[in-house]
Design a protein around this motif. Structure first.
Motif, mmCIF file in Angstrom:
data_model
loop_
_atom_site.group_PDB
_atom_site.id
_atom_site.type_symbol
_atom_site.label_atom_id
_atom_site.label_comp_id
_atom_site.label_asym_id
_atom_site.label_seq_id
_atom_site.Cartn_x
_atom_site.Cartn_y
_atom_site.Cartn_z
ATOM 1 N N GLU A 17 0.746 -1.254 -0.032
ATOM 2 C CA GLU A 17 -0.071 -0.114 0.009
ATOM 3 C C GLU A 17 0.963 1.288 -0.022
ATOM 4 O O GLU A 17 0.522 2.262 -0.863
ATOM 5 C CB GLU A 17 -0.969 0.027 1.356
ATOM 6 N N TRP A 48 -8.186 5.370 0.116
ATOM 7 C CA TRP A 48 -7.949 4.170 0.855
ATOM 8 C C TRP A 48 -8.632 4.190 2.272
ATOM 9 O O TRP A 48 -9.244 3.165 2.722
ATOM 10 C CB TRP A 48 -6.483 4.017 0.947
ATOM 11 N N SER A 53 -9.734 0.460 3.327
ATOM 12 C CA SER A 53 -9.102 0.055 4.736
ATOM 13 C C SER A 53 -9.941 -0.971 5.342
ATOM 14 O O SER A 53 -11.106 -0.957 5.185
ATOM 15 C CB SER A 53 -8.567 1.467 5.801
ATOM 16 N N LYS A 68 -9.419 -0.908 -4.422
ATOM 17 C CA LYS A 68 -8.115 -1.368 -4.523
ATOM 18 C C LYS A 68 -7.517 -1.496 -5.716
ATOM 19 O O LYS A 68 -6.502 -1.178 -5.975
ATOM 20 C CB LYS A 68 -7.967 -2.697 -3.641
ATOM 21 N N SER A 95 1.754 -6.847 -5.794
ATOM 22 C CA SER A 95 0.577 -6.687 -5.213
ATOM 23 C C SER A 95 -0.478 -7.971 -5.338
ATOM 24 O O SER A 95 -1.159 -8.116 -4.631
ATOM 25 C CB SER A 95 -0.189 -5.451 -6.156
#
Length: 120
Positions: A17, A48, A53, A68, A95
């Motif tokens: 992130e 985010w 989150s 995301k 990722s």
């Protein structure tokens, strides 16, 4: 999966992130200098926090993964656009791998127990 390995995966998700935010700041710097880079990075962190989150106030089973993909996809595309194709591919692969590992049930349970202290 051993708990230590699960926590390592979760730490790598956090690193991922941070790398995405850095990449977006870098892209913003190419678009209009450091003020645009800072604005893009702060915007990415805010989006985010709001939607992706673990404790996102407006996250959900559909919104969270979409945000995301948009954040990481923007970072990767931005790296390609700024001429950093190898770094973009590396970020994309990293990722996908760490987020796939984070979806394993044993790792997901660790993340849930960390976000809910009353849960065993």
């Amino acid at each position: 999966m051993p708990a230590a390995l699960g926590w390592t995966v979760l730490a790598l998700v956090f690193v991922d992130e941070v790398l995405a935010v850095w990449a977006l700041a870098h892209v913003g710097g190419h678009l209009g200098g450091w003020p645009v880079g800072l604005l893009l990075a702060v915007s990415a962190v805010a989006v985010w926090w709001m939607f992706a989150s673990p404790k996102a106030p407006w996250g959900g089973p559909i919104v969270r993964p979409v945000v995301k993909v948009v954040v990481f996809g923007s970072a990767v595309v931005g790296l390609f656009w700024t001429g950093h194709q190898a770094v973009g591919v590396a970020l994309l692969v990293f990722s996908v791998v760490v987020n796939a590992l984070a979806m394993l049930p044993s790792v997901a349970q660790l993340a849930e127990s960390a976000s809910d202290p009353g849960r065993p």
